[in-house]
Scaffold this motif. Structure first.
Motif, short mmCIF file in Angstrom:
data_model
loop_
_atom_site.label_atom_id
_atom_site.label_comp_id
_atom_site.label_asym_id
_atom_site.label_seq_id
_atom_site.Cartn_x
_atom_site.Cartn_y
_atom_site.Cartn_z
N VAL A 136 0.65 -1.34 0.16
CA VAL A 136 -0.25 0.02 0.08
C VAL A 136 0.55 1.35 -0.05
N SER A 137 1.97 1.35 0.90
CA SER A 137 3.23 2.14 0.84
C SER A 137 3.71 2.48 -0.84
N ILE A 138 3.73 1.59 -1.13
CA ILE A 138 4.93 1.12 -2.83
C ILE A 138 3.62 2.23 -3.14
N GLY A 139 2.92 2.25 -3.36
CA GLY A 139 1.12 2.10 -4.70
C GLY A 139 1.43 3.98 -4.18
N GLY A 140 0.53 4.05 -2.64
CA GLY A 140 1.19 5.17 -1.75
C GLY A 140 1.48 6.33 -3.15
N PHE A 141 3.20 5.99 -2.47
CA PHE A 141 4.24 6.94 -3.08
C PHE A 141 4.23 7.19 -4.64
N LEU A 145 4.22 10.19 -7.14
CA LEU A 145 5.25 10.31 -7.76
C LEU A 145 5.08 10.30 -9.59
N LEU A 146 3.99 9.81 -9.94
CA LEU A 146 3.72 9.80 -10.92
C LEU A 146 2.54 10.46 -12.03
N GLN A 147 1.85 10.17 -11.08
CA GLN A 147 -0.13 11.22 -10.95
C GLN A 147 0.08 12.64 -9.95
N LYS A 148 1.58 12.92 -9.54
CA LYS A 148 1.24 14.54 -9.13
C LYS A 148 0.40 14.65 -8.00
N ASN A 149 -0.23 13.55 -7.68
CA ASN A 149 -1.19 13.49 -6.17
C ASN A 149 -1.58 13.35 -5.35
N ARG A 151 -3.06 13.02 -2.76
CA ARG A 151 -3.89 11.80 -2.19
C ARG A 151 -2.86 10.97 -1.90
N GLY A 152 -1.68 10.57 -3.19
CA GLY A 152 -0.76 9.42 -2.72
C GLY A 152 0.46 9.64 -1.77
N LEU A 153 0.72 10.90 -1.48
CA LEU A 153 1.39 11.02 -0.61
C LEU A 153 0.66 10.87 0.64
N VAL A 154 -0.02 11.52 0.62
CA VAL A 154 -0.67 10.93 2.43
C VAL A 154 -0.97 9.03 2.86
N LEU A 155 -1.13 8.74 1.72
CA LEU A 155 -1.58 7.61 1.45
C LEU A 155 -0.38 6.60 1.78
N GLY A 156 1.01 7.39 1.64
CA GLY A 156 2.85 6.12 1.30
C GLY A 156 2.52 7.02 2.89
N LEU A 157 2.63 8.12 3.40
CA LEU A 157 3.62 8.46 4.84
C LEU A 157 2.19 7.54 5.20
N VAL A 158 1.29 7.67 6.23
CA VAL A 158 0.46 7.04 6.74
C VAL A 158 0.65 5.58 6.64
#
Length: 331
Positions: A136-141, A145-149, A151-158
């Motif tokens: 899930v962390s890999i998917g979030g980051f 990185l690819l979509q500049k979203n 929410r992906g950063l938040v998901l990756g950090l959480v």
């Protein structure tokens, strides 16, 4: 199977993006970087699988693959050529020897690298929930990185914070553990006394060597419990054949054990029978007040079956590592 599919999927998803990190006009440097891009991309989605199943990470994978990937490709093409020319005398022999030499060179190179310091990060233990959270962390980051979203950063950090929290809790629990483990190693005695992140081994000296028996039968448990060897323990004492800790007493009866004459019964929490001693449970039950008997795999199967029959007739609890797996007791 898992590694193959995650590696291919990882290369498809990430290789083209990683390849754009650097641009080289020189064809050789461009080819080397393209090879590294494939290697780096393959590691992303295979990482959780490698950590979960193999409990290690190859720190020098970039250097190894610079040689192994193109060289294994040459070996593969030579093997395909052999399939076409297998009926031609001399050529088939020459190609066969060339393939054998190439495989030997590649394996020797990898084995030599493996002996270097810090070549492999070993004894890594993660659970299935931790592996899922890592994905899930890999998917979030990746999403970030690819979509500049964001929410992906938040998901990756959480998810990363959750992953680290679960690992921290596991480390805290392991620091407080106290266990007795009797392993199932055919024809051998193998017992670990665990206190916190340390263990003390009781058993055959061959199991202390870095070989198949130790790595196959014992090492997975030590990785799971996150333990390292020690010469002494604070809360677990060993006096001859008696193990004591937190009010619990475990007696080890082996072929050299001399059964004493006692004025009254002694209370024990467990008796470990190993090395095929000449004893009868009926006699032991008159000397020791103990309901739990453990038969390890160093005794012959027919003898263990005889002891189990006696234990059933005496209404004594028993555990055979040969048929029930390792025995674990908390102190």
């Amino acid at each position: 199977f898992q590694l193959s599919y995650t590696a291919v999927l990882s290369i498809v998803l990430f290789q083209k993006h990683i390849n754009k990190w650097f641009y080289f006009k020189n064809k050789l440097l461009k080819g080397l970087w393209s090879l590294n891009a494939v290697t780096l991309s393959a590691q992303i989605l295979t990482l959780p699988v490698v950590l979960y199943h193999f409990h290690q990470f190859p720190n020098l994978f970039l250097f190894t693959n610079l040689f192994a990937v193109p060289f294994s490709g040459l070996i593969l093409y030579t093997e395909l050529l052999l399939l076409v020319t297998f009926f031609i005398p001399y050529i088939n022999t020459m190609l066969g020897k060339l393939i054998g030499w190439g495989i030997s060179v590649m394996n020797t190179f990898i084995q030599r690298l493996d002996t270097l310091p810090f070549a492999v990060w070993t004894s890594i233990q993660i659970s299935i929930p931790q592996a899922i959270i890592l994905y899930v962390s890999i998917g979030g980051f990746t999403w970030w990185l690819l979509q500049k979203n964001q929410r992906g950063l938040v998901l990756g950090l959480v998810s990363s914070a959750l992953f680290l929290s679960l690992r921290s809790i596991d480390f805290i629990n392991r620091n407080q553990q106290q266990k007795l483990v009797v392993y199932n190693v055919p024809n051998h005695t193998a017992i670990d006394l665990i206190e916190g992140r340390k263990y003390q081994f009781i058993g055959d000296s061959i199991l202390m060597e870095d070989g198949f028996l130790r790595n196959f039968h014992i090492k997975p448990s030590r990785v799971l419990h996150r333990i390292n060897a020690t010469d002494s323990m604070q809360n677990i004492s060993i006096k001859k054949n008696l193990i004591s800790s937190n009010g619990k007493n475990i007696l080890i009866i082996d072929d050299a054990f001399q059964i004493p004459t006692l004025p009254e019964k002694i209370k024990l929490d467990a008796i470990i029978i190993t090395k095929n001693p000449k004893i009868y449970l009926k006699h032991l039950s008159t000397l020791f007040n103990c309901n739990q008997y453990i038969f390890d795999s160093s005794s012959p199967f027919w003898k263990i079956a005889y002891w189990k029959k006696d234990a059933d007739s005496l209404h004594l609890q028993h555990h055979s590592t040969a048929t029930q797996g390792a025995f674990v007791m908390d102190f």
